[in-house]
Scaffold this motif. Structure first.
Motif, PDB file in Angstrom:
ATOM      1  N   MET A   1      -1.985   6.858  36.880  1.00 46.65           N
ATOM      2  CA  MET A   1      -1.588   7.960  35.964  1.00 46.65           C
ATOM      3  C   MET A   1      -0.602   7.116  34.837  1.00 46.65           C
ATOM      4  O   MET A   1      -0.786   5.698  34.465  1.00 46.65           O
ATOM      5  CB  MET A   1      -0.011   7.885  37.156  1.00 46.65           C
ATOM      6  N   ARG A   2      -0.633   7.968  33.834  1.00 45.72           N
ATOM      7  CA  ARG A   2      -0.378   7.779  32.172  1.00 45.72           C
ATOM      8  C   ARG A   2       0.822   8.267  32.304  1.00 45.72           C
ATOM      9  O   ARG A   2       1.691   8.910  32.867  1.00 45.72           O
ATOM     10  CB  ARG A   2      -1.800   8.368  31.793  1.00 45.72           C
ATOM     11  N   GLU A   3       1.821   7.537  31.009  1.00 47.43           N
ATOM     12  CA  GLU A   3       3.195   8.136  30.493  1.00 47.43           C
ATOM     13  C   GLU A   3       2.482   9.276  29.833  1.00 47.43           C
ATOM     14  O   GLU A   3       1.864   9.935  29.438  1.00 47.43           O
ATOM     15  CB  GLU A   3       3.299   7.018  29.707  1.00 47.43           C
ATOM     16  N   THR A   4       3.991  10.191  30.466  1.00 49.73           N
ATOM     17  CA  THR A   4       4.113  11.574  29.884  1.00 49.73           C
ATOM     18  C   THR A   4       2.923  11.456  28.632  1.00 49.73           C
ATOM     19  O   THR A   4       3.860  11.300  27.445  1.00 49.73           O
ATOM     20  CB  THR A   4       4.636  12.497  30.228  1.00 49.73           C
TER      21      THR A   4
ATOM     22  N   SER B   1       4.125  12.161  24.886  1.00 45.92           N
ATOM     23  CA  SER B   1       4.441  12.909  23.710  1.00 45.92           C
ATOM     24  C   SER B   1       3.863  13.238  22.638  1.00 45.92           C
ATOM     25  O   SER B   1       3.237  12.768  22.114  1.00 45.92           O
ATOM     26  CB  SER B   1       5.987  12.332  23.629  1.00 45.92           C
ATOM     27  N   ALA B   2       4.544  14.117  21.986  1.00 43.77           N
ATOM     28  CA  ALA B   2       4.233  14.671  20.331  1.00 43.77           C
ATOM     29  C   ALA B   2       4.172  12.852  19.798  1.00 43.77           C
ATOM     30  O   ALA B   2       2.884  12.859  18.830  1.00 43.77           O
ATOM     31  CB  ALA B   2       4.882  14.976  19.787  1.00 43.77           C
ATOM     32  N   ALA B   3       5.386  12.277  19.842  1.00 37.55           N
ATOM     33  CA  ALA B   3       4.887  10.712  18.650  1.00 37.55           C
ATOM     34  C   ALA B   3       3.912  10.063  19.631  1.00 37.55           C
ATOM     35  O   ALA B   3       3.020   9.289  17.998  1.00 37.55           O
ATOM     36  CB  ALA B   3       6.607  10.442  19.158  1.00 37.55           C
TER      37      ALA B   3
ATOM     38  N   GLY C   1       0.239   9.114  17.408  1.00 35.62           N
ATOM     39  CA  GLY C   1       0.295   7.820  17.385  1.00 35.62           C
ATOM     40  C   GLY C   1      -0.913   7.013  17.784  1.00 35.62           C
ATOM     41  O   GLY C   1      -1.938   6.775  17.061  1.00 35.62           O
TER      42      GLY C   1
ATOM     43  N   LEU D   1       2.687   0.177  21.758  1.00 32.53           N
ATOM     44  CA  LEU D   1       3.211   1.822  21.345  1.00 32.53           C
ATOM     45  C   LEU D   1       2.220   2.300  21.986  1.00 32.53           C
ATOM     46  O   LEU D   1       2.746   3.127  22.964  1.00 32.53           O
ATOM     47  CB  LEU D   1       3.089   1.921  19.797  1.00 32.53           C
TER      48      LEU D   1
ATOM     49  N   SER E   1      12.845   4.568  21.975  1.00 30.77           N
ATOM     50  CA  SER E   1      11.773   4.576  22.252  1.00 30.77           C
ATOM     51  C   SER E   1      10.902   3.657  21.170  1.00 30.77           C
ATOM     52  O   SER E   1      10.932   3.032  21.369  1.00 30.77           O
ATOM     53  CB  SER E   1      10.950   6.334  21.068  1.00 30.77           C
ATOM     54  N   ARG E   2       9.461   3.509  21.696  1.00 33.47           N
ATOM     55  CA  ARG E   2       8.794   2.243  21.350  1.00 33.47           C
ATOM     56  C   ARG E   2       8.647   2.061  19.619  1.00 33.47           C
ATOM     57  O   ARG E   2       8.621   1.278  19.792  1.00 33.47           O
ATOM     58  CB  ARG E   2       7.190   2.605  21.794  1.00 33.47           C
TER      59      ARG E   2
END
Lengths: 341, 373, 549
Positions: free
Chosen positions: C1-4, C6-8, C12, C360, C454-455
């Protein structure tokens, strides 16, 4: 910081980082492996005379690679190098273009330029013998004789893999073939007073210090040292030696050359040719001799008295192109005999 | 390179406008492996709105991993987690910690050493306008009695003060659920008691649901509405403190909440016989060897002749009580009890057992998961 | 399972992939060059070159390694565990050799140690001897000479991180050891040294890569290392494929050795936080002991800096008396500072992002990026620069194709130079940032995440301010390295741009390096500013962290 000051700073930064191009007065771009100190007087004289701005960058190792990588949009107009091997490499890698110029062809003797005008020699330096002042009987010294066991423990040299020495060994190879050259190299190495190291001036310094008695080095260092331009210490070293022009048996004195090509993709081709033509003019050739103690290529150009005092130079007739072609073999041979170890 | 704020749709901070928002937490069948270690093994839990749940277990049992998964600081291998009615982890979704609306208080408080106390408390209020954030932060700080330390740096705080700042910081954004990771273990015994009481009072007053991770059973009993007992990555039992104390479903659960005296027994006919006397046999108990776990209060001493006879081996003064070591026939180790100071070495006493605080388990090693009663 | 995603985070990953491509591009480019040649070079190398070159290289590295570890850790312990008059000055002075290019030190030392130099001349005068022949001393131009020279110039690479570690830990260590009845030197050998292993390994690694990739000093002193062989193959034989092959084999060995060291060290890194300043526990020395300590600590400074710099200063003074200062010196100084500043900024930002990748984008991506960031330092500067020519040219033609550029914007501009500097010294800033970030307990960034950041925001608001002293120390080190950098500058700088180091080299190459003495001294002066800052910063940071964490 004021607004203007800030703008000025950033503008300066951009300029200095080369982020903005400038166009304007006639320019010529020179890429050179010759040290800036050696050619600056020439270029300044040219700029003053012609009004053309000469942009330079001094690159040592990798000049050919850089010009090749820059490709069609390269800024290089003139590429100037020392050592015939480096000149020929530019031609071999298709980085030079042929130039037809009556001025250049008249000034530079045919053996010192490419028949197609892709490279030109601009100045020469002899690979001469520095010797202890006390040594007599050196009048007819030959390169070959350095392998003579009577020199055991008396020879100082810089690394054989330095282009100056490699070119000399390459010339030896062309004249005598691999077998004889290998034997000669082993003989010379057996005569070393110390490891092959340091630079050419260190030959004079070590002779002055009684570490050794003879060694090979370039002619112009004599001028640089004796003139006192390198400081009082160097002057002493220069005075401590005598200089002999050695010859190959049945030949002449080995010279290495500095020269130039017009870059294949030169954006200012005409300016490039004009710069080369200036560099072989009487004025520039005299400057070469005066500032750098080099031998001019143009017949009849003035030789510096310091240089003239070394004796009359008889060029070795081995074709420069042959020397360039054989330098790889010479370099491998040096490894084989462990010349620098 | 990166935008300043995450571009995932930011969920409204829980209860940002409704202080006593009804919210809870559901953890369903969560598993987490670290290499070969199974840190969490099919763990399910739920937290009602405003409920306080203690997760009790020894270090390494997986309780901190559970907190990190709920907070979103770690990703489960399988299972689901929902905060309120919103799924935040599971089935390919993993909401990052910053949008979960979950508060977390760390064992060593994790105060930002380069920010003042007030800036620490304000840190989670970035979504509010500046003046508003400042007001809320000051309010929170006042609530924990530290308004006067607003401009201090964390390095200058005492342990108790740091804990209170951490609480204020965690509560300032009004999280839907507050997670507390051994938040009192770094305090000395005296401070711990009242800091714990103060913390509890704040949570109760604001009706904030909380999960407290601890290895201290007394703390769990004092703090929580329910206790989830964890062992080796599994929830062994989850009940109210009373029920967990009175009706443990395994010897492990029995041991977890208080002192236990364990003796072997035999289930025969209607009775379980032990070296300390008989007990009534639970209905579901099969014949054979059993393990009897006794709370100390299940053992009554009386005059010789009543029940099993024991001899006092030694006594030691222990404040309000006397600690007695008793020798009983059929039991190798002396029986150690705390009793009112009446007995002397050499005395003989009678023992009988009270069935209410005696828990009987079939002897099936490891036996921990077999529920009897 | 991966973290959703995001665009950011998507951005990255794109950034990380682009950066990885840039970091690997010189190696790929060299690989392409290498593949153009056959293997015909290797029988020759195996028969005539490698036995000697590998032996000399190994001896050089072993010798330099021992020397830098001995000098670096010894000096670091001396200033951390003892207090004596002059200690603070010594503390600063011990870093000075960092600012000296090795080949310049080699030139200066030959001047000093040559039979005609002041030392031997003076000695002969004392002994009443007339000729150098009467006093045959060992020649500096030898392997031992080269080892000694590089050791005394490169030891600060070990001194700096080890000292930082001792400053943080020495107080507690000394007190604990004293309770157990151990003296400072026994504590050093039995406790401090093993504890400092990560710092020592880091510093020694840097110093050894400098030694391995050095060509100026080694060639001048007649030591035929593998690197010198790379240049002989390339320059004298126009055999770039062959040279690339040797360089890649060397790079593989370096990467493998670094990997082995990491493996042997296991997960141990810079752990723990400062709780106690060393000052509280320093043993006060008086009388002859204080003098001896000062002398002992001053020796590396004297050999690594004072002697060669003093000689240069003397020569510069004689020149200035003779010819005056060269006109171009001002613009060269400005160029040096300008390029070093811009490139340091870029290197620090990229280094920080690389060091933060584990936070990150995850541990695995982070590890890979951090390894890749070390490549530029693991090869000789010129090799890196040549390896970059192809990728930069590619970039240029790409930009040209899409119509952004009409002239060269990569090659032959300051941009290329800045990129090359960043690639070369990225490992310095990555290492420093990594150490700084690793010292922050994990709960601190976690707390910021849970509090809604956020990170990236956590990195900028929490991790960066806390790691700042370490990041800055990396920045200053990178600045000094860039200011004195030669081979990359020489090959990639734009037209009409001279820096102090290219000017100095131009003079050295034509045999008049004394004319460059003023430039050499200016490099030292430019280097001194950050070195001084570095020390002040270190001291402050240690004290502050001790109070806050």
């Amino acid at each position: 910081m004021s607004y203007l000051g800030k703008t000025g700073f950033w503008a300066g930064l951009c300029l200095s980082l080369g982020l903005s191009g400038t166009a304007g007065a006639a320019e010529v771009n020179l890429y050179t492996t010759r040290e800036p100190g050696l050619i600056r007087p020439l270029l300044e004289a040219y700029a003053a005379k012609s009004g053309v701005k000469v942009n330079t960058v001094f690159v040592e190792k990798g000049l050919a690679e850089r010009v090749a990588a820059e490709g069609a949009r390269s800024a290089a107009d003139v590429v100037m190098t020392v050592d015939i091997g480096n000149l020929i490499e530019l031609v071999d890698r298709d980085l030079a273009q042929p130039v037809r110029s009556p001025v250049l062809e008249a000034a530079v003797p045919a053996p010192l330029r490419d028949a197609d005008g892709r490279w030109f020699t601009l100045s020469m330096r002899a690979r001469v013998l520095y010797a202890d002042k006390g040594l007599t009987d050196l009048k007819a010294a030959t390169y070959e004789s350095l392998a003579d066991p009577s020199w055991k423990g008396k020879i100082c040299l810089r690394s054989g893999q330095h282009p100056y020495n490699t070119a000399l060994i390459s010339a030896f190879l062309v004249r005598h073939g691999a077998e004889k050259t290998e034997a000669w190299l082993r003989g010379v190495k057996a005569n070393f007073a110390r490891k092959a190291a340091g630079g050419d001036r260190d030959v004079a310094r070590d002779i002055a210090a009684d570490l050794c008695e003879v060694g090979l080095a370039n002619s112009y260092y004599v001028g640089l040292m004796r003139s006192g331009r390198g400081g009082p210490d160097q002057q002493k070293w220069g005075e401590a030696i005598k200089v002999v022009l050695p010859i190959f048996e049945g030949g002449g004195t080995h010279v290495n050359v500095s020269g130039a090509v017009v870059a294949k993709n030169a954006p200012n081709r005409d300016e490039a040719v004009k710069l080369l033509e200036y560099l072989v003019s009487d004025e520039a050739q005299a400057l070469y001799a005066k500032t750098d103690y080099e031998y001019p290529v143009k017949a009849g150009a003035t030789i510096d008295p310091l240089l003239a005092s070394l004796g009359t130079l008889t060029f070795d007739p081995t074709p420069l192109v042959e020397i360039a072609r054989n330098r790889k073999a010479a370099s491998l041979l040096l490894d084989k005999v462990g010349f620098d170890n | 390179m990166f935008p300043r704020r995450p571009t995932v749709k930011a969920a409204p901070r829980a209860g940002a406008d409704a202080p006593n928002a009804v919210s809870g937490l559901d953890v369903a069948k969560v598993t987490r492996r670290f290499g070969r270690t199974l840190a969490l093994d099919d763990v399910s839990l739920s937290l009602g709105p405003g409920e306080i749940l203690a997760v009790l277990g020894a270090s390494g049992c997986g309780k901190s991993t559970l907190l990190r998964l709920i907070a979103g600081l770690d990703v489960a291998d399988s299972g689901e987690i929902a905060v309120g009615d919103r799924r935040v982890a599971g089935r390919g979704c993993h909401e990052p910690p910053e949008t979960r609306g979950v508060g977390l208080m760390f064992q060593d408080y994790a105060l930002f050493p380069h920010l003042t106390v007030l800036a620490n408390v304000r840190f989670g209020l970035a979504h509010l306008p500046g003046a508003e954030a400042r007001r809320v932060a000051e309010e929170r700080l006042a609530q924990v009695g530290l308004a006067h330390r607003a401009d201090s740096y964390p390095g200058t705080l005492s342990g108790g003060e740091a804990q209170r700042v951490a609480l204020a910081r965690a509560l300032a954004p009004r999280p839907r659920v507050l997670l507390l990771d051994e938040p009192f273990s770094n305090l000395d015994a005296g401070t711990r008691e009242h800091v714990r009481a103060d913390t509890l009072a704040v949570l109760r007053r604001d009706g904030i649901g909380a999960i407290l991770v601890t290895h201290d059973s007394a703390e769990a009993i004092a703090f929580a509405d329910r206790i989830a007992l964890m062992h080796r990555g599994r929830v062994v039992q989850c009940d109210s403190p009373e029920r967990l104390y009175d009706a443990p479903r395994s010897p492990f659960a029995a041991r977890a909440l208080g002192d236990i005296i364990e003796i072997p027994g035999q289930a025969v006919d209607g009775l379980v016989t032990t070296a300390l006397g008989p007990l009534p046999r639970p209905a579901s108990m099969p014949d054979g060897a059993v393990r009897v776990c006794l709370r100390p209060e299940a053992i009554r001493l009386g005059p010789v002749g009543e029940g099993v006879t024991a001899t006092v081996l030694g006594r030691a003064f222990a404040g309000a009580h006397l600690r007695l070591d008793l020798v009983v026939a059929g039991r190798d180790a002396p029986l150690r009890l705390h009793v009112p100071p009446e007995a002397a070495p050499g005395d003989r006493v009678g023992i009988h057992l009270l069935p209410a605080r005696a828990y009987i388990f079939a002897e099936t090693p490891p036996g921990e998961r077999i529920s009897t009663i | 399972m991966r973290e959703t995603m995001s665009a950011a985070r998507g951005l990255g990953w794109v950034g990380a992939a682009a950066l990885a491509a840039l970091l690997l591009s010189p190696v790929i480019s060299l690989g392409l060059s290498a593949s153009e040649g056959g293997g015909e070079l290797w029988p020759h190398l195996a028969a005539y070159v490698l036995p000697q070159a590998i032996r000399d290289t190994a001896l050089l590295l072993a010798g330099v390694g021992l020397l830098v570890i001995g000098l670096g850790t010894g000096a670091a312990w001396l200033v951390s565990a003892f207090d004596f008059p002059g200690r603070r000055l010594l503390d600063a002075a011990l870093l000075l050799p960092l600012a000296m290019p090795t080949y310049v030190v080699a030139y200066a030392y030959l001047d000093l140690m040559h039979p005609l130099g002041p030392l031997q001349t003076g000695l002969r005068g004392l002994l009443g001897l007339a000729s150098p022949r009467d006093l045959p001393l060992p020649d500096l131009r030898s392997l031992p000479g080269c080892i000694g020279l590089l050791g005394f110039v490169l030891y600060p690479y070990v001194y700096l991180p080890t000292r930082a570690l001792f400053l943080m830990r020495a107080g507690t260590l000394l007190e604990a050891a004293r309770m157990l009845g151990a003296g400072p030197w026994r504590t050093f050998l039995r406790v401090a040294l093993p504890l400092a292993r990560p710092a020592v390994a880091l510093g020694t690694g840097l110093a050894l890569m400098e030694a391995l990739n050095d060509v100026g000093a080694a060639e001048f002193l007649g030591v035929r290392t593998l690197t010198v062989q790379v240049y002989a193959t390339w320059v004298n034989r126009s055999d770039l494929p062959g040279a690339a092959q040797i360089a890649l084999v060397m790079l593989t060995c370096v990467v493998a050795l670094v990997g082995l060291e990491r493996l042997a060290r296991g997960g141990r890194g810079y752990a723990g936080n400062a709780r106690r300043d060393a000052a509280s526990a320093r043993r006060r020395l008086n009388g002859w002991r204080a003098g001896a300590a000062l002398a002992l600590g001053a020796a590396p400074v004297a050999f690594g800096f004072l002697l060669p710099a003093g000689h240069l200063a003397f020569e510069a003074w004689r020149r200035i008396g003779g010819h005056g200062l060269p006109d171009a010196l001002a613009s060269q100084t400005l160029n040096t500072i300008l390029y070093a500043s811009v490139a340091t900024g870029v290197t620090v930002v990229i280094g920080l992002l690389v060091a933060a990748t584990p936070y990150l984008l995850g541990a695995r991506a982070g590890r890979m990026l951090i390894r890749a960031a070390g490549l530029g330092y693991a090869m000789p500067g010129t090799v890196l620069a040549v390896g970059l020519l192809g990728p930069l040219a590619l970039l240029d033609s790409g930009l040209f194709e899409v119509g952004i550029a009409t002239a060269l914007v990569g090659l032959g501009t300051g941009g290329a130079l800045v990129i090359a500097y960043a690639l070369r010294f990225l490992t310095v800033t990555v290492g420093a940032s990594e150490a700084g970030l690793a010292r922050i307990p994990r709960a601190i960034p976690d707390a910021a995440r849970v509090l809604g950041r956020s990170r990236l925001a956590t990195l900028t608001t929490i991790q960066l301010p806390l790691a700042w002293p370490a990041v800055l120390s990396g920045a200053l080190l990178a600045f000094v390295d860039i200011a004195k950098e030669l081979p990359v500058t020489l090959l990639l700088r734009p037209l009409n741009v001279e820096t102090l180091s290219t000017h100095l080299y131009g003079e050295a190459a034509r045999g008049t390096y004394e004319d460059g003495a003023a430039a050499a001294l200016l490099i030292v002066v430019i280097g001194l500013v950050p070195v001084t800052l570095l020390l002040r910063l270190d001291r402050d940071a240690v004290l502050r962290r001790g109070e806050r964490l």
